[in-house]
Scaffold this motif. Structure first.
Motif, PDB file in Angstrom:
ATOM      1  N   LYS A   1       0.826  -1.207   0.000  1.00  0.00           N
ATOM      2  CA  LYS A   1       0.000   0.000   0.000  1.00  0.00           C
ATOM      3  C   LYS A   1       0.863   1.261   0.000  1.00  0.00           C
ATOM      4  O   LYS A   1       0.565   2.239  -0.699  1.00  0.00           O
TER       5      LYS A   1
ATOM      6  N   ARG B   1       0.921   4.204  -2.823  1.00  0.00           N
ATOM      7  CA  ARG B   1       0.134   5.361  -2.398  1.00  0.00           C
ATOM      8  C   ARG B   1       0.301   6.550  -3.354  1.00  0.00           C
ATOM      9  O   ARG B   1      -0.668   7.239  -3.686  1.00  0.00           O
TER      10      ARG B   1
ATOM     11  N   HIS C   1      -1.771   5.954  -6.697  1.00  0.00           N
ATOM     12  CA  HIS C   1      -3.120   5.406  -6.621  1.00  0.00           C
ATOM     13  C   HIS C   1      -4.031   5.889  -7.746  1.00  0.00           C
ATOM     14  O   HIS C   1      -4.794   5.102  -8.311  1.00  0.00           O
TER      15      HIS C   1
ATOM     16  N   GLN D   1      -4.310   2.353  -9.777  1.00  0.00           N
ATOM     17  CA  GLN D   1      -5.157   1.678  -8.798  1.00  0.00           C
ATOM     18  C   GLN D   1      -5.351   0.197  -9.153  1.00  0.00           C
ATOM     19  O   GLN D   1      -5.345  -0.686  -8.289  1.00  0.00           O
TER      20      GLN D   1
ATOM     21  N   GLU E   1      -2.281  -1.917  -8.144  1.00  0.00           N
ATOM     22  CA  GLU E   1      -2.206  -2.187  -6.704  1.00  0.00           C
ATOM     23  C   GLU E   1      -3.200  -3.267  -6.295  1.00  0.00           C
ATOM     24  O   GLU E   1      -2.874  -4.203  -5.550  1.00  0.00           O
TER      25      GLU E   1
END
Length: 432
Positions: free
Chosen positions: A141, A145, A148, A152, A155
């Motif tokens: 995470k 970050r 993101h 996204q 991740e």
């Protein structure tokens, strides 16, 4: 001739068997048991004495049934049962039974302790897997970050993979735990039967076979974690290079540290071993005994990544070196001496620079090597820069200031020297 009547089968329960085989006259186990026509049993000598001196009809001592004559029938089945009960209550039998029960109970208790230890280890492993999995999720995470909004989906995909792998590891241990607990239940049931038999001392109980539980494979934290300690932002560089923070470090060679047989290009990005040694200037930074060179940049905190092109060179060393290494003596490259390195020998043998060396299994010969340094977590990792597959990981890396380290090594025979090149990429705004 009609068959003689037989007595109903005696009870074989542990509480009543002895009573059923006890003579009502002498109140002891039958000796030469005989059966009257009323189907009551007595010792032959006891019933003979009981009827002695009686003229005319005789009676059964138990039911008082009259008989015209003194007749009885030997019961060999009851006699055999009496002998079995008598032998099973002898001192020798009791001692042997006590010994067997004691040894079996001891073995089962020892097995129980082994299973308890195995169960504790399994549960500890599950805790480790959960804790490491949770730590890795936080790391993933944190790496994503800054990206993101753009990445996204990347991740989410990686976290799903991590969760699946975590569940697979947990499932492996869970299967072993269930097997151990099942074996424990069988073992405890056997122990209960043994304890009950130990109280009555009549016969050895029927035990369930002990289930063997295989030794659980160790949980390899390094193998489980390795891919998640990669520079994850760099793995996605080909999609969004300019979003990497930080991006690959743009290193340069420090010519003042170069061994006299190493030639450094004008732009300080290429180093090659040459036949003609230059006259070294008086410099405490220079390597004098080994064909080594350092980068001009040093690192003491944070995370850093750089790439080195080694091409088809059959022999080289690279990694990181502590600032305090002895540069004037011939020192073995090992963490104990301040070096964390990957090395190639004979064009195909890859080794981790431990003491002694550790042979690595590498599927193909990388042309570019990626070096990842995490100063805060003390990790040094090496990757095939083409596909970011992990080649080697040092989990106990350096403390304090370190420099990227390189050695093109001495060219053997008539081989052509192969240069080592520091790779630079389009400049980006770096942070941290």
């Amino acid at each position: 001739m009609a068959a003689a009547p037989t007595a109903p089968p005696p009870s074989f329960s542990k509480s009543s068997l002895r009573d059923d085989l006890t003579c009502a006259i002498c109140c002891d186990l039958f000796r030469e048991p005989v059966m009257l026509s009323c189907m009551h049993h007595f010792c032959k000598a006891c019933i003979s004495r009981y009827w002695r001196g009686t003229t005319g009809p005789v009676t059964c001592p138990q039911c008082r049934k009259e008989f015209r004559s003194k007749q009885f029938q030997t019961n060999y089945l009851v006699a055999a049962m009496v002998e079995k009960v008598r032998s099973s209550t002898s001192d020798t039998y009791i001692r042997n039974l006590e010994k067997r029960l004691s040894e079996s109970l001891e073995n089962h208790n020892a097995r129980k302790e082994d299973l308890l230890c195995s169960i504790r280890k399994d549960k500890d492993k599950m805790d480790i897997i959960k804790r490491v999995g949770a730590d890795l999720q936080e790391r993933v995470k944190g790496e994503f970050r800054a990206l993101h909004q753009i990445l996204q989906e990347e991740e989410t995909c990686l976290l799903d993979q991590l969760r699946r792998e975590q569940e697979e590891e947990l499932e492996k241990v869970q299967h072993h735990l269930q097997a151990a607990e099942s074996a424990m239940r069988e073992l405890e049931n056997n122990i209960k039967l043994l304890q009950q038999s130990n109280n009555s001392l009549t016969e050895f109980p029927q035990l369930s076979p002990c289930v063997e539980v295989n030794v659980a494979p160790d949980f390899n934290i390094s193998a489980f974690s390795s891919k998640y300690f990669a520079p994850l932002q760099y793995v996605t560089w080909r999609k969004m290079f300019n979003s990497l923070k930080p991006g690959p470090a743009s290193l340069t060679f420090d010519a003042d540290t170069a061994h006299p047989s190493i030639h450094v290009s004008r732009d300080k990005t290429v180093a090659v071993e040459c036949d003609v040694m230059t006259q070294p200037t008086s410099n405490s930074k220079r390597f004098l005994q080994c064909v080594n060179i350092l980068a001009a940049q040093s690192f003491q905190s944070g995370r850093h990544y750089w790439e080195v092109e080694v091409g088809s060179s059959p022999k080289w060393d690279l990694g990181v070196a502590s600032e305090t290494v002895d540069r004037h003596a011939r020192i073995k490259l090992s963490p104990e001496n301040g070096y964390w390195t990957l090395r190639l020998r004979n064009g195909e043998q890859y080794w981790a620079g431990t003491q002694p060396w550790s042979r690595l299994q590498v599927a193909s010969s990388p042309q570019r090597i990626g070096v990842y340094l995490d100063c805060d977590e003390r990790k040094v990792a090496f990757y095939d820069a083409d596909d970011m597959s992990l080649l080697c990981l040092f989990s106990k890396g350096p403390r304090g200031k370190v420099f990227p380290f390189f050695s093109p090594c001495i060219t053997e025979g008539r081989q052509k020297p192969h240069p080592m090149k520091l790779l630079h990429y389009p400049s980006v705004v770096l942070s941290g």
